[in-house]
Design a protein around this motif. Structure first.
Motif, PDB file in Angstrom:
ATOM      1  N   ALA A 184      -3.661  51.753 141.801  1.00  0.00           N
ATOM      2  CA  ALA A 184      -2.545  52.688 141.680  1.00  0.00           C
ATOM      3  C   ALA A 184      -1.317  52.056 141.045  1.00  0.00           C
ATOM      4  N   LEU A 185      -1.217  50.723 141.060  1.00  0.00           N
ATOM      5  CA  LEU A 185      -0.008  50.052 140.586  1.00  0.00           C
ATOM      6  C   LEU A 185      -0.189  49.448 139.198  1.00  0.00           C
ATOM      7  N   LEU A 186      -0.970  50.089 138.366  1.00  0.00           N
ATOM      8  CA  LEU A 186      -1.181  49.601 137.006  1.00  0.00           C
ATOM      9  C   LEU A 186       0.060  49.818 136.147  1.00  0.00           C
ATOM     10  N   SER A 187       0.244  48.933 135.181  1.00  0.00           N
ATOM     11  CA  SER A 187       1.224  49.153 134.121  1.00  0.00           C
ATOM     12  C   SER A 187       0.476  49.115 132.797  1.00  0.00           C
ATOM     13  N   HIS A 188       1.086  49.700 131.765  1.00  0.00           N
ATOM     14  CA  HIS A 188       0.399  49.814 130.485  1.00  0.00           C
ATOM     15  C   HIS A 188       1.320  49.396 129.345  1.00  0.00           C
ATOM     16  N   THR A 189       0.732  48.819 128.324  1.00  0.00           N
ATOM     17  CA  THR A 189       1.443  48.568 127.082  1.00  0.00           C
ATOM     18  C   THR A 189       0.669  49.259 125.965  1.00  0.00           C
ATOM     19  N   HIS A 190       1.417  49.766 124.984  1.00  0.00           N
ATOM     20  CA  HIS A 190       0.795  50.521 123.896  1.00  0.00           C
ATOM     21  C   HIS A 190       1.264  50.000 122.540  1.00  0.00           C
ATOM     22  N   SER A 191       0.397  50.089 121.589  1.00  0.00           N
ATOM     23  CA  SER A 191       0.788  49.971 120.186  1.00  0.00           C
ATOM     24  C   SER A 191       0.151  51.144 119.458  1.00  0.00           C
ATOM     25  N   ILE A 192       0.908  51.744 118.552  1.00  0.00           N
ATOM     26  CA  ILE A 192       0.455  52.958 117.869  1.00  0.00           C
ATOM     27  C   ILE A 192       0.557  52.748 116.374  1.00  0.00           C
ATOM     28  N   GLN A 193      -0.442  53.185 115.660  1.00  0.00           N
ATOM     29  CA  GLN A 193      -0.423  53.053 114.210  1.00  0.00           C
ATOM     30  C   GLN A 193      -1.150  54.227 113.564  1.00  0.00           C
ATOM     31  N   ALA A 194      -0.786  54.495 112.339  1.00  0.00           N
ATOM     32  CA  ALA A 194      -1.494  55.487 111.544  1.00  0.00           C
ATOM     33  C   ALA A 194      -2.575  54.776 110.753  1.00  0.00           C
ATOM     34  N   ALA A 195      -3.694  55.411 110.578  1.00  0.00           N
ATOM     35  CA  ALA A 195      -4.803  54.810 109.835  1.00  0.00           C
ATOM     36  C   ALA A 195      -5.624  55.925 109.211  1.00  0.00           C
ATOM     37  N   VAL A 196      -6.447  55.552 108.268  1.00  0.00           N
ATOM     38  CA  VAL A 196      -7.397  56.515 107.705  1.00  0.00           C
ATOM     39  C   VAL A 196      -8.778  56.190 108.250  1.00  0.00           C
ATOM     40  N   SER A 197      -9.575  57.196 108.411  1.00  0.00           N
ATOM     41  CA  SER A 197     -10.891  57.019 109.012  1.00  0.00           C
ATOM     42  C   SER A 197     -11.798  56.191 108.108  1.00  0.00           C
ATOM     43  N   ASN A 198     -12.658  55.400 108.742  1.00  0.00           N
ATOM     44  CA  ASN A 198     -13.679  54.643 108.012  1.00  0.00           C
ATOM     45  C   ASN A 198     -15.047  55.249 108.311  1.00  0.00           C
ATOM     46  N   ALA A 199     -16.090  54.588 107.880  1.00  0.00           N
ATOM     47  CA  ALA A 199     -17.431  55.148 108.049  1.00  0.00           C
ATOM     48  C   ALA A 199     -17.787  55.321 109.525  1.00  0.00           C
ATOM     49  N   VAL A 215      -4.052  55.985 115.844  1.00  0.00           N
ATOM     50  CA  VAL A 215      -4.780  54.996 116.633  1.00  0.00           C
ATOM     51  C   VAL A 215      -3.838  54.441 117.695  1.00  0.00           C
ATOM     52  N   VAL A 216      -4.241  54.554 118.962  1.00  0.00           N
ATOM     53  CA  VAL A 216      -3.459  54.042 120.089  1.00  0.00           C
ATOM     54  C   VAL A 216      -4.247  52.910 120.728  1.00  0.00           C
ATOM     55  N   ASN A 217      -3.626  51.731 120.791  1.00  0.00           N
ATOM     56  CA  ASN A 217      -4.217  50.597 121.486  1.00  0.00           C
ATOM     57  C   ASN A 217      -3.468  50.403 122.796  1.00  0.00           C
ATOM     58  N   ARG A 218      -4.192  50.445 123.898  1.00  0.00           N
ATOM     59  CA  ARG A 218      -3.567  50.377 125.224  1.00  0.00           C
ATOM     60  C   ARG A 218      -4.168  49.238 126.035  1.00  0.00           C
ATOM     61  N   LYS A 219      -3.287  48.473 126.680  1.00  0.00           N
ATOM     62  CA  LYS A 219      -3.710  47.473 127.653  1.00  0.00           C
ATOM     63  C   LYS A 219      -3.241  47.934 129.025  1.00  0.00           C
ATOM     64  N   SER A 220      -4.103  47.795 130.014  1.00  0.00           N
ATOM     65  CA  SER A 220      -3.758  48.157 131.390  1.00  0.00           C
ATOM     66  C   SER A 220      -3.694  46.885 132.218  1.00  0.00           C
ATOM     67  N   TRP A 221      -2.555  46.692 132.882  1.00  0.00           N
ATOM     68  CA  TRP A 221      -2.275  45.448 133.601  1.00  0.00           C
ATOM     69  C   TRP A 221      -2.203  45.700 135.098  1.00  0.00           C
ATOM     70  N   LEU A 222      -2.662  44.702 135.850  1.00  0.00           N
ATOM     71  CA  LEU A 222      -2.431  44.636 137.285  1.00  0.00           C
ATOM     72  C   LEU A 222      -1.731  43.305 137.531  1.00  0.00           C
ATOM     73  N   GLY A 223      -0.414  43.365 137.666  1.00  0.00           N
ATOM     74  CA  GLY A 223       0.355  42.119 137.737  1.00  0.00           C
ATOM     75  C   GLY A 223       0.266  41.390 136.410  1.00  0.00           C
ATOM     76  N   ASP A 224      -0.237  40.167 136.430  1.00  0.00           N
ATOM     77  CA  ASP A 224      -0.393  39.380 135.204  1.00  0.00           C
ATOM     78  C   ASP A 224      -1.799  39.467 134.634  1.00  0.00           C
ATOM     79  N   ASP A 225      -2.674  40.230 135.257  1.00  0.00           N
ATOM     80  CA  ASP A 225      -4.071  40.311 134.839  1.00  0.00           C
ATOM     81  C   ASP A 225      -4.327  41.574 134.018  1.00  0.00           C
ATOM     82  N   ILE A 226      -5.088  41.420 132.944  1.00  0.00           N
ATOM     83  CA  ILE A 226      -5.456  42.557 132.102  1.00  0.00           C
ATOM     84  C   ILE A 226      -6.758  43.140 132.637  1.00  0.00           C
ATOM     85  N   ILE A 227      -6.722  44.401 133.029  1.00  0.00           N
ATOM     86  CA  ILE A 227      -7.897  45.072 133.582  1.00  0.00           C
ATOM     87  C   ILE A 227      -8.752  45.666 132.475  1.00  0.00           C
ATOM     88  N   SER A 228      -8.076  46.262 131.491  1.00  0.00           N
ATOM     89  CA  SER A 228      -8.788  47.012 130.463  1.00  0.00           C
ATOM     90  C   SER A 228      -7.986  47.011 129.177  1.00  0.00           C
TER      91      SER A 228
END
Length: 242
Positions: A184-199, A215-228
């Motif tokens: 329940a106490l996750l935090s998230h960081t995001h980076s967002i970019q525009a891209a064109v589709s590939n194959a 394209v959204v790249n998301r990291k989910s953190w629990l404290g200092d640990d990256i969960i996903s």
């Protein structure tokens, strides 16, 4: 034997606040009430000394601490002013794909292309703080709205924190929902970019031509640990964020 009358629920003793804290409370009360709005020039220290009956040293300390905390601004040779309100940072919130679809009265469906353990590659390992070659859980899903593919989800999950990830039925609950319920106490960081589709994107999202995507790249953190860590690809002509 003397008789003592007991007191029920005696009021606990509360020591008085230090004088400098009383000065700070006085200033903040005037600010909160609107009596001293933004850019208002406070009375001089001499005036406050006279009005409050408190030493100038105490007044000076209180104003200094409120300035350090961002409530006041002091201009050398001019005076002390109520600081302008700080702009609150806008927090990015990306709703879960099934919520987006259901809010539009659509039908959500998740195609599970693979859900497996594999050796993590060097380029990906650093994004989830693992060593190349370690076993990682990977899921590759396509989410559909009324049958139309609207999001590609390519996710890596750290097995140490989600040991039962591979046994979940993600056609019934999204990976984000499952992870957030577990932690329940996750935090998230995001980076967002525009891209064109590939194959690859064209194939899984069933795009007939090269298409602009978000394209959204998301990291989910629990404290200092990256969960996903996950890559979410949205074809620009099929989905809209509000």
């Amino acid at each position: 034997m003397p008789h003592f009358k007991s007191q029920k629920n005696p009021r606990p003793y509360t020591p008085p606040k230090p004088l400098y804290e009383q000065v700070k409370a006085y200033v903040l009360k005037n600010m909160e009430s609107g009596e001293w709005p933004a850019y208002f020039q406070l009375p001089s220290e001499h005036t406050l000394v006279r009005e409050m009956g408190i030493s100038r040293m105490t007044i000076h300390r209180a104003l200094r601490e409120l300035t350090q905390a961002g409530y006041l601004e002091r201009v050398q040779g001019v005076g002390t002013f109520v600081a302008a309100p700080k702009k609150q940072p806008k927090i990015l919130e990306i709703r879960e794909i099934d919520d987006i679809i259901h809010s539009r009265d659509g039908r959500h469906q998740c195609d599970i292309h693979f859900l497996q353990a594999e050796a993590i590659e060097k380029g990906v390992a650093a994004t989830i703080a693992m060593a190349p070659g370690e076993e990682v859980f990977r899921s590759y899903f396509v989410h559909r709205e009324n049958g139309l593919p609207v999001m590609l989800e390519d996710r890596y999950v750290h097995p140490a924190f989600m040991p039962d990830y591979l046994s979940m039925d993600f056609s019934r609950v999204t990976a984000d929902t499952y992870i957030s319920r577990k932690y329940a106490l996750l935090s998230h960081t995001h980076s967002i970019q525009a891209a064109v589709s590939n194959a690859e994107i064209n194939h899984f999202l069933e795009l007939e031509v090269t298409t602009a995507c978000l394209v959204v790249n998301r990291k989910s953190w629990l404290g200092d640990d990256i969960i996903s860590t996950v890559r979410l690809v949205f074809p620009g002509n099929r989905i809209q964020f509000t």
